[in-house]
Design a protein around this motif. Structure first.
Motif, PDB file in Angstrom:
ATOM      1  N   CYS A   3       0.860  -1.190   0.000  1.00 57.83           N
ATOM      2  CA  CYS A   3       0.000   0.000   0.000  1.00 57.83           C
ATOM      3  C   CYS A   3       0.897   1.241   0.000  1.00 57.83           C
ATOM      4  N   GLN A   5       0.365   4.094   1.008  1.00 59.30           N
ATOM      5  CA  GLN A   5       0.197   4.930   2.214  1.00 59.30           C
ATOM      6  C   GLN A   5       0.843   4.302   3.446  1.00 59.30           C
ATOM      7  N   CYS A   6       0.521   3.021   3.704  1.00 55.42           N
ATOM      8  CA  CYS A   6       0.967   2.436   4.975  1.00 55.42           C
ATOM      9  C   CYS A   6       1.915   1.250   4.794  1.00 55.42           C
ATOM     10  N   CYS A  21      -6.695  -0.338   0.315  1.00 54.71           N
ATOM     11  CA  CYS A  21      -6.013  -0.966   1.449  1.00 54.71           C
ATOM     12  C   CYS A  21      -6.994  -1.195   2.590  1.00 54.71           C
ATOM     13  N   CYS A  24      -5.350   0.720   6.149  1.00 55.43           N
ATOM     14  CA  CYS A  24      -5.483   2.166   6.385  1.00 55.43           C
ATOM     15  C   CYS A  24      -6.692   2.753   5.674  1.00 55.43           C
ATOM     16  N   THR A  26      -7.378   3.523   2.682  1.00 55.98           N
ATOM     17  CA  THR A  26      -7.216   4.520   1.626  1.00 55.98           C
ATOM     18  C   THR A  26      -7.332   3.823   0.270  1.00 55.98           C
TER      19      THR A  26
HETATM   20 ZN   LIG Z   1      -2.628   1.086   3.656  1.00 53.25          ZN
END
Ligand SMILES: [Zn+2]
Ligand SMILES: [Zn+2]
Length: 258
Positions: A3, A5-6, A21, A24, A26
């Motif tokens: 992911c 983002q995370c 995801c 998180c 997103t």
């Molecule tokens: Zn994520």
């Protein structure tokens, strides 16, 4: 893949272009240019200390329509072709491209890669063939790198461990991953910032806040025209229909019988 983002693991189908995801929560749209580049992880633990060279294969997946004079027809194709000019290596990935997990090549992979010698244009020409007229729809062309272990004077298939009839010095790989762009953009409405909705393989996403529709194209969300038929206060659901305008240059009819 991970992911953006995370960093949590996310598994995608090749037709999916949105990373959703579940950790998180997103959603991000994947953009690859000029084509996606994947690799397969080597699987032979007994050769773990050896150097790995990744060899490129073009993979073409899509629907092929033949417009031959004898009989028109179609088939689903998923073929791969060796992208370097070396004899001794497997000429295609066979079923490996369907059975093995493919990972996006991302920065930080410090293995050796052979760069493709046979161009994308040449491979598309080869697939199109000459003779019968063919049209491809929904095709995805990608570059898939297969691992090979390099011992002093021997080469092993990175997946099956089989000895390859080739000397390791015949694979002059570079410590450089192929040049392509992998970018992510959050799937937020460009108009109002709301989360866009749609399946992970949708090409058009929609915003239920400002009722706008967005086509994913060329690393951008492009506003897409949508029309509503008889929108009333008490409507529970709107079903979407594609409207296509089709134009024929010449429409040859050999019979007028119904
Ligand atoms: Zn994520
Ligand atoms: Zn919006």
């Amino acid at each position: 893949m991970q992911c953006p983002q995370c960093g949590a693991p996310v598994v995608l189908e090749e037709t999916e272009c949105i990373v959703r995801c579940r950790f998180c929560r997103t959603s991000n749209i994947i953009h690859t240019h000029p084509y996606p580049c994947y690799y397969m992880e080597p699987r032979q633990k007994k050769y773990a200390g050896l150097q790995i060279a990744y060899v490129p294969y073009w993979r073409f997946k899509g629907l092929e329509f033949r417009l031959g004079t004898k009989q028109p027809g179609f088939r689903v194709i998923d073929h791969s072709y060796l992208a370097v000019d070396k004899s001794g290596l497997p000429v295609s990935l066979g079923l490996r491209s369907q059975t093995q997990k493919l990972k996006f090549i991302q920065k930080g992979i410090l293995e050796s890669f052979l760069l493709p010698v046979i161009s994308r244009k040449d491979i598309l020409k080869q697939i199109a063939g000459d003779g019968e007229k063919k049209v491809h729809i929904g095709e995805i062309l990608s570059l898939v790198f297969m691992p090979f272990y390099q011992d002093t004077d021997i080469l092993y298939d990175g997946l099956s461990g089989k000895v390859i009839a080739m000397h390791h010095s015949d694979l002059p790989a570079h410590k450089k991953s192929p040049a392509y762009h992998l970018e992510f953009t959050p799937s937020l409405c460009p108009n109002c910032g709301w989360d866009l909705k749609g399946e992970t393989d949708s090409l058009v996403l929609h915003c239920s806040n400002c009722m706008s529709f967005w086509l994913i194209h060329n690393k951008k969300l492009n506003k897409f025209k949508a029309m509503f038929y008889d929108k009333r206060q008490d409507t529970d659901m709107q079903m979407p229909f594609w409207r296509l305008e089709i134009e024929f240059k010449t429409l040859e009819c050999s019979t007028y019988t119904h």
